[in-house]
Scaffold this motif. Structure first.
Motif, mmCIF file in Angstrom:
data_model
loop_
_atom_site.group_PDB
_atom_site.id
_atom_site.type_symbol
_atom_site.label_atom_id
_atom_site.label_comp_id
_atom_site.label_asym_id
_atom_site.label_seq_id
_atom_site.Cartn_x
_atom_site.Cartn_y
_atom_site.Cartn_z
ATOM 1 N N UNK A 82 -20.105 0.387 -77.611
ATOM 2 C CA UNK A 82 -20.245 1.302 -76.477
ATOM 3 C C UNK A 82 -20.296 2.746 -76.959
ATOM 4 N N UNK A 83 -20.830 3.601 -76.099
ATOM 5 C CA UNK A 83 -20.873 5.046 -76.327
ATOM 6 C C UNK A 83 -20.162 5.709 -75.148
ATOM 7 N N UNK A 84 -19.288 6.652 -75.451
ATOM 8 C CA UNK A 84 -18.538 7.330 -74.392
ATOM 9 C C UNK A 84 -19.341 8.466 -73.776
ATOM 10 N N UNK A 85 -19.250 8.585 -72.447
ATOM 11 C CA UNK A 85 -19.830 9.745 -71.764
ATOM 12 C C UNK A 85 -18.977 10.964 -72.104
ATOM 13 N N UNK A 86 -19.613 12.117 -72.273
ATOM 14 C CA UNK A 86 -18.937 13.302 -72.820
ATOM 15 C C UNK A 86 -18.227 14.105 -71.732
ATOM 16 N N UNK A 87 -18.945 14.415 -70.657
ATOM 17 C CA UNK A 87 -18.390 15.343 -69.663
ATOM 18 C C UNK A 87 -17.592 14.603 -68.586
ATOM 19 N N UNK A 88 -16.563 15.258 -68.067
ATOM 20 C CA UNK A 88 -15.792 14.761 -66.927
ATOM 21 C C UNK A 88 -15.913 15.762 -65.800
ATOM 22 N N UNK A 89 -15.978 15.251 -64.544
ATOM 23 C CA UNK A 89 -16.153 16.147 -63.397
ATOM 24 C C UNK A 89 -15.008 17.148 -63.274
ATOM 25 N N UNK A 126 -27.364 7.638 -79.369
ATOM 26 C CA UNK A 126 -27.518 7.540 -77.916
ATOM 27 C C UNK A 126 -27.195 8.856 -77.205
ATOM 28 N N UNK A 127 -26.101 9.492 -77.600
ATOM 29 C CA UNK A 127 -25.720 10.721 -76.876
ATOM 30 C C UNK A 127 -26.793 11.795 -77.002
ATOM 31 N N UNK A 128 -27.308 12.108 -78.200
ATOM 32 C CA UNK A 128 -28.408 13.082 -78.232
ATOM 33 C C UNK A 128 -29.637 12.623 -77.431
ATOM 34 N N UNK A 129 -29.851 11.318 -77.333
ATOM 35 C CA UNK A 129 -30.972 10.814 -76.532
ATOM 36 C C UNK A 129 -30.758 11.087 -75.042
ATOM 37 N N UNK A 130 -29.478 11.095 -74.595
ATOM 38 C CA UNK A 130 -29.212 11.386 -73.170
ATOM 39 C C UNK A 130 -29.677 12.789 -72.806
ATOM 40 N N UNK A 131 -29.554 13.716 -73.763
ATOM 41 C CA UNK A 131 -29.937 15.111 -73.512
ATOM 42 C C UNK A 131 -31.435 15.187 -73.201
ATOM 43 N N UNK A 132 -32.239 14.417 -73.941
ATOM 44 C CA UNK A 132 -33.682 14.468 -73.704
ATOM 45 C C UNK A 132 -34.096 13.548 -72.552
ATOM 46 N N UNK A 133 -33.295 12.511 -72.290
ATOM 47 C CA UNK A 133 -33.564 11.685 -71.094
ATOM 48 C C UNK A 133 -33.436 12.558 -69.850
ATOM 49 N N UNK A 187 -21.355 3.677 -71.870
ATOM 50 C CA UNK A 187 -22.585 2.891 -71.760
ATOM 51 C C UNK A 187 -22.562 1.831 -72.841
ATOM 52 N N UNK A 188 -22.934 0.610 -72.494
ATOM 53 C CA UNK A 188 -23.062 -0.440 -73.499
ATOM 54 C C UNK A 188 -24.332 -0.199 -74.318
ATOM 55 N N UNK A 202 -28.454 9.225 -67.094
ATOM 56 C CA UNK A 202 -29.159 9.568 -68.336
ATOM 57 C C UNK A 202 -28.643 8.738 -69.513
ATOM 58 N N UNK A 203 -27.364 8.388 -69.507
ATOM 59 C CA UNK A 203 -26.839 7.502 -70.549
ATOM 60 C C UNK A 203 -27.514 6.122 -70.442
ATOM 61 N N UNK A 204 -27.702 5.667 -69.209
ATOM 62 C CA UNK A 204 -28.384 4.375 -69.002
ATOM 63 C C UNK A 204 -29.823 4.446 -69.515
ATOM 64 N N UNK A 205 -30.530 5.514 -69.138
ATOM 65 C CA UNK A 205 -31.924 5.696 -69.582
ATOM 66 C C UNK A 205 -32.015 5.783 -71.112
ATOM 67 N N UNK A 206 -31.077 6.509 -71.699
ATOM 68 C CA UNK A 206 -31.095 6.670 -73.161
ATOM 69 C C UNK A 206 -30.868 5.336 -73.856
ATOM 70 N N UNK A 207 -29.977 4.524 -73.303
ATOM 71 C CA UNK A 207 -29.721 3.204 -73.896
ATOM 72 C C UNK A 207 -30.985 2.345 -73.837
#
Ligand code: ZN
Length: 348
Positions: free
Chosen positions: A85-92, A150-157, A137-138, A300-305
């Motif tokens: 898994x990859x952890x999401x970075x930001x929290x609300x 994956x995390x850098x991919x979320x930025x471009x997703x 995200x799995x 975006x994490x889903x899209x990046x995966x």
């Protein structure tokens, strides 16, 4: 356990040291670290110019580009021991603002969000870490350590999603896109652009090394030199350098009705002194859009995966140019000219 820690705003304070096991308050899912990617933000934090320790503490565990293996999935469903898994970075933010309230914490309006490894919450550069259900995200298990991308991919997703949102303005079928900068963000932006079916061009200063070949291997076209010299007007420009001249040239070069999406951050560096009214005139007369894009939410994490899962593994492998054990964190935080993505690998 051992972790890479830093005292934010104190240059040269990075240490690989003994820290307590992750607090159960930080999430019901226990994970062992596989790898953590290093990016410009980590280098900024290590140099003392960015970052916030958790409240009441002086040191922060570094690292936000995570990849871990589940040890204990906890009482909530959806995970098994051994899952990557990859952890999401930001929290609300705690208020929350309207965007955080609907799960769009990447669009936070009041700046009171927190971020793992950057702003007030420990990061992922520790032997074990915990995460809350809903904030991971799995990863396709066949990606293995490549899941660290994956995390850098979320930025471009997110950046591509911002571009796509502009289709609501008018009839618009973008065909050509220029990506400025062939670092990890630029190369991943190009990869997603190819997956979207666009004719992708990438511009970077490098004329040798692996970047021209990596772009070519995507089926995209490589340019070095100036944006003004690429010889066409792209429908979309994804700007990944943060360099003033490249930004100004991109605004001038994008085609009518086009979109310039800014993802790079920098300071100063404006060399042309292009007056604001002239920029505005270019934008107005061509109905152009400039949009800034930062961070990512769960979508975006889903899209990046999905994007990484569909990507060529040999190509992704070449983005990781150095693998460093955590005890050599100082070397990992030092940029070599040929580096694309440096990762700290835990279970070597
Ligand atoms: Zn918010």
């Amino acid at each position: 356990m051992k972790a890479v820690t830093v005292a934010p705003r104190a240059a040269g304070s990075v240490r690989y040291e003994e820290v307590p096991e992750p607090d159960t308050d930080t999430g019901s899912i226990l994970v062992e670290a596989v790898a953590v990617g290093i990016c410009g933000t980590d280098i900024e934090i290590a140099s003392g110019s960015y970052g916030w320790a958790p409240r009441g503490r002086e040191r922060l565990i570094l690292g936000h580009e995570s990849l871990g293996r589940v040890l204990d999935p906890g009482p909530h469903g959806g995970l098994n021991p051994g899952d990557l898994i990859v952890g999401i970075v930001r929290r609300p933010d705690p208020v929350p603002c309207p965007n955080c309230a609907v799960g769009e914490w990447d669009m936070c309006r009041n700046g009171q969000y927190t971020e793992r490894g950057i702003k007030e919450i420990d990061g992922f550069m520790s032997a074990r870490w915990r995460i809350e259900p809903g904030f991971y995200t799995k990863v396709d298990p066949t990606l293995g350590v490549l899941g660290v991308l994956l995390e850098p991919t979320t930025v471009v997703a997110k950046a591509w999603e911002q571009v796509a949102a502009m289709r609501a303005r008018a009839f618009w079928e973008p065909r050509t896109a220029l990506v400025t900068g062939a670092g990890p963000i630029g190369l991943l932006a190009a990869m997603l652009g190819v997956q979207l079916g666009l004719d992708i061009h990438v511009l970077d200063r490098a004329t040798t090394g692996s970047k021209p070949r990596l772009v070519h291997d995507l089926g995209a076209t490589y340019h070095s030199g100036s944006v003004a010299d690429i010889g066409f007007e792209p429908d979309v420009i994804i700007e990944c350098t943060g360099v003033g001249q490249v930004i100004v040239d991109s605004i001038r070069q994008v085609g009518a009705g086009g979109v310039v999406c800014l993802t790079g951050v920098g300071t100063g560096g404006l060399t042309t002194g292009l007056p604001a009214a002239d920029v505005a005139t270019e934008l107005v007369l061509q109905n152009n859009v400039i949009v800034g894009s930062v961070n990512a939410n769960r979508r975006h994490f889903y899209r990046a995966a999905e994007a990484l899962s569909a990507a060529n593994r040999d190509w992704l492998e070449q983005l990781i140019t150095r693998r460093v054990p955590p005890q050599d964190i100082t070397a990992a935080l030092h940029r070599d000219p040929d580096d694309i993505k440096v990762i700290v690998e835990f279970d070597k």
